[in-house]
Design a protein around this motif. Structure first.
Motif, PDB file in Angstrom:
ATOM      1  N   ALA A 249       0.820  -1.212   0.000  1.00 37.36           N
ATOM      2  CA  ALA A 249       0.000   0.000   0.000  1.00 37.36           C
ATOM      3  C   ALA A 249       0.855   1.264   0.000  1.00 37.36           C
ATOM      4  CB  ALA A 249      -0.919   0.000   1.218  1.00 37.36           C
ATOM      5  N   LEU A 250       2.083   1.176   0.491  1.00 41.71           N
ATOM      6  CA  LEU A 250       2.991   2.325   0.532  1.00 41.71           C
ATOM      7  C   LEU A 250       3.839   2.447  -0.729  1.00 41.71           C
ATOM      8  CD1 LEU A 250       4.268   1.967   4.221  1.00 41.71           C
ATOM      9  CD2 LEU A 250       2.563   3.594   3.358  1.00 41.71           C
ATOM     10  N   THR A 251       3.735   1.475  -1.611  1.00 38.89           N
ATOM     11  CA  THR A 251       4.541   1.460  -2.832  1.00 38.89           C
ATOM     12  C   THR A 251       3.834   2.221  -3.944  1.00 38.89           C
ATOM     13  OG1 THR A 251       5.478  -0.682  -2.228  1.00 38.89           O
ATOM     14  CG2 THR A 251       5.639  -0.038  -4.542  1.00 38.89           C
ATOM     15  N   GLY A 252       4.569   3.106  -4.616  1.00 35.57           N
ATOM     16  CA  GLY A 252       3.993   3.922  -5.673  1.00 35.57           C
ATOM     17  C   GLY A 252       3.627   3.109  -6.898  1.00 35.57           C
ATOM     18  N   LYS A 253       2.632   3.594  -7.629  1.00 42.64           N
ATOM     19  CA  LYS A 253       2.182   2.902  -8.837  1.00 42.64           C
ATOM     20  C   LYS A 253       3.305   2.770  -9.856  1.00 42.64           C
ATOM     21  CE  LYS A 253      -1.562   2.888 -12.255  1.00 42.64           C
ATOM     22  NZ  LYS A 253      -2.772   3.602 -12.773  1.00 42.64           N
ATOM     23  N   LYS A 254       4.207   3.760  -9.896  1.00 41.18           N
ATOM     24  CA  LYS A 254       5.324   3.697 -10.835  1.00 41.18           C
ATOM     25  C   LYS A 254       6.210   2.485 -10.593  1.00 41.18           C
ATOM     26  CE  LYS A 254       5.870   8.637 -11.891  1.00 41.18           C
ATOM     27  NZ  LYS A 254       6.788   9.800 -11.829  1.00 41.18           N
ATOM     28  N   ILE A 255       6.264   2.037  -9.338  1.00 43.69           N
ATOM     29  CA  ILE A 255       7.081   0.874  -9.028  1.00 43.69           C
ATOM     30  C   ILE A 255       6.328  -0.411  -9.300  1.00 43.69           C
ATOM     31  CG2 ILE A 255       8.300  -0.368  -7.195  1.00 43.69           C
ATOM     32  CD1 ILE A 255       9.747   2.117  -8.204  1.00 43.69           C
ATOM     33  N   TYR A 256       5.110  -0.547  -8.744  1.00 41.01           N
ATOM     34  CA  TYR A 256       4.451  -1.845  -8.890  1.00 41.01           C
ATOM     35  C   TYR A 256       3.969  -2.111 -10.314  1.00 41.01           C
ATOM     36  CZ  TYR A 256      -0.172   0.396  -7.761  1.00 41.01           C
ATOM     37  OH  TYR A 256      -1.313   1.175  -7.729  1.00 41.01           O
ATOM     38  N   GLU A 257       3.632  -1.080 -11.083  1.00 37.56           N
ATOM     39  CA  GLU A 257       3.253  -1.324 -12.479  1.00 37.56           C
ATOM     40  C   GLU A 257       4.482  -1.575 -13.353  1.00 37.56           C
ATOM     41  OE1 GLU A 257       0.521  -2.134 -13.492  1.00 37.56           O
ATOM     42  OE2 GLU A 257      -1.007  -1.228 -12.211  1.00 37.56           O
ATOM     43  N   SER A 258       5.557  -0.867 -13.087  1.00 41.99           N
ATOM     44  CA  SER A 258       6.782  -1.097 -13.867  1.00 41.99           C
ATOM     45  C   SER A 258       7.337  -2.483 -13.599  1.00 41.99           C
ATOM     46  CB  SER A 258       7.831  -0.033 -13.517  1.00 41.99           C
ATOM     47  OG  SER A 258       7.379   1.255 -13.880  1.00 41.99           O
ATOM     48  N   TRP A 259       7.235  -2.945 -12.341  1.00 45.34           N
ATOM     49  CA  TRP A 259       7.676  -4.304 -12.023  1.00 45.34           C
ATOM     50  C   TRP A 259       6.805  -5.331 -12.747  1.00 45.34           C
ATOM     51  CZ3 TRP A 259      11.224  -7.531 -10.706  1.00 45.34           C
ATOM     52  CH2 TRP A 259      10.875  -8.821 -10.294  1.00 45.34           C
ATOM     53  N   ALA A 260       5.494  -5.170 -12.683  1.00 43.42           N
ATOM     54  CA  ALA A 260       4.605  -6.121 -13.352  1.00 43.42           C
ATOM     55  C   ALA A 260       4.851  -6.134 -14.856  1.00 43.42           C
ATOM     56  CB  ALA A 260       3.146  -5.783 -13.050  1.00 43.42           C
ATOM     57  N   ASP A 261       5.166  -4.976 -15.439  1.00 47.17           N
ATOM     58  CA  ASP A 261       5.488  -4.941 -16.862  1.00 47.17           C
ATOM     59  C   ASP A 261       6.773  -5.708 -17.158  1.00 47.17           C
ATOM     60  OD1 ASP A 261       3.353  -3.704 -18.014  1.00 47.17           O
ATOM     61  OD2 ASP A 261       4.301  -1.753 -18.282  1.00 47.17           O
ATOM     62  N   ALA A 262       7.756  -5.614 -16.261  1.00 52.30           N
ATOM     63  CA  ALA A 262       9.005  -6.355 -16.467  1.00 52.30           C
ATOM     64  C   ALA A 262       8.756  -7.856 -16.394  1.00 52.30           C
ATOM     65  CB  ALA A 262      10.048  -5.929 -15.431  1.00 52.30           C
ATOM     66  N   VAL A 263       7.916  -8.284 -15.449  1.00 56.81           N
ATOM     67  CA  VAL A 263       7.562  -9.699 -15.344  1.00 56.81           C
ATOM     68  C   VAL A 263       6.838 -10.139 -16.617  1.00 56.81           C
ATOM     69  CG1 VAL A 263       6.153 -11.377 -14.085  1.00 56.81           C
ATOM     70  CG2 VAL A 263       7.478  -9.657 -12.830  1.00 56.81           C
ATOM     71  N   GLU A 264       5.901  -9.322 -17.063  1.00 60.99           N
ATOM     72  CA  GLU A 264       5.150  -9.619 -18.297  1.00 60.99           C
ATOM     73  C   GLU A 264       6.096  -9.766 -19.482  1.00 60.99           C
ATOM     74  OE1 GLU A 264       1.919  -7.270 -21.185  1.00 60.99           O
ATOM     75  OE2 GLU A 264       2.247  -6.613 -19.120  1.00 60.99           O
ATOM     76  N   TRP A 265       6.978  -8.808 -19.631  1.00 63.52           N
ATOM     77  CA  TRP A 265       7.934  -8.788 -20.751  1.00 63.52           C
ATOM     78  C   TRP A 265       8.848 -10.006 -20.715  1.00 63.52           C
ATOM     79  CZ3 TRP A 265      13.293  -8.124 -19.945  1.00 63.52           C
ATOM     80  CH2 TRP A 265      14.063  -7.890 -21.098  1.00 63.52           C
TER      81      TRP A 265
END
Length: 229
Positions: free
Chosen positions: A99-115
């Protein structure tokens, strides 16, 4: 065809995350069963969190159509790996830290996993079926040749930049100068992602966990444009 191949593709992506070659990242297995829902409608994907008391409500939803037309199987596969990337992150740091993690981090991480997982899966399939030009998949939001001109800058390729050997700067001065390569998903998750809440903390964590050949100057150069966007 139709809905059945969508169910099968989601199942295949989930298998890779939970039991197959997921490139060494944490397997999202906490809190018992993870419920994935397929929607035979227009949409993308969503991760709602992994709550013990959600009952029959799904943790993850994946939509199968775009403009009334069925998406390709690699699109469905990649969306599922993206949402499961969120789940893996959630389990790694816990709900309070997430909940304290910014969207820029958790979405960028999920994109890296996706990629990474989608590229791995389709190159593997290409080799298995003797396809000489195995698919080189690039996520919708992490197409590096379009960043920083995408509208949703939270979906950045910052983690991909740490892994790949492509420097976006060759497209012009408006792109990040990516001189870093050689990180892996598992190294990033185990050593860097855990304490990263925004770009500043991510930059500091990368500096604290440098691999051979990476300098603080290279790190600052990479983050310069991300920080300003």
């Amino acid at each position: 065809g139709g809905k059945s191949i969508m169910y099968a593709t989601i199942h295949r992506a989930a298998y890779k995350h939970f039991y197959g070659d997921n490139l060494g990242i944490r397997r999202p297995t906490a809190n018992g069963a993870t419920k994935l829902c397929y929607k035979d409608e227009n949409g993308t994907g969503v991760f709602w969190g992994d709550w013990i008391d959600m009952g029959i409500l799904p943790d993850i939803r994946v939509w199968g159509k775009d403009g009334g037309v069925y998406k390709t199987t690699e699109h469905i596969f990649s969306t599922t790996t993206h949402e499961l990337g969120h789940l893996s992150h959630w389990h790694l740091i816990g709900v309070d830290n997430y909940a304290l993690t910014g969207k820029k981090i958790y979405e960028s991480w999920a994109d890296a996993v996706e990629w990474a997982l989608t590229n791995d899966e389709y190159h593997e399939l290409g080799a298995r079926f003797n396809v000489l030009a195995a698919k080189n998949y690039d996520c919708t939001h992490t197409n590096q040749l379009r960043w920083p001109f995408v509208t949703q800058k939270e979906y950045s390729p910052i983690f991909i930049d740490l892994i790949d050997d492509v420097n976006q700067r060759y497209k012009g001065a408006g792109y990040p100068n990516d001189l870093i390569t050689g990180y892996t998903l598992s190294y990033i998750q185990n050593n860097i992602l855990r304490n990263s809440r925004g770009y500043s903390s991510l930059r500091d964590e990368v500096k604290s966990h440098k691999i051979a050949g990476v300098t603080d100057a290279m790190n600052d150069e990479l983050f310069m444009l991300y920080w300003s966007n």
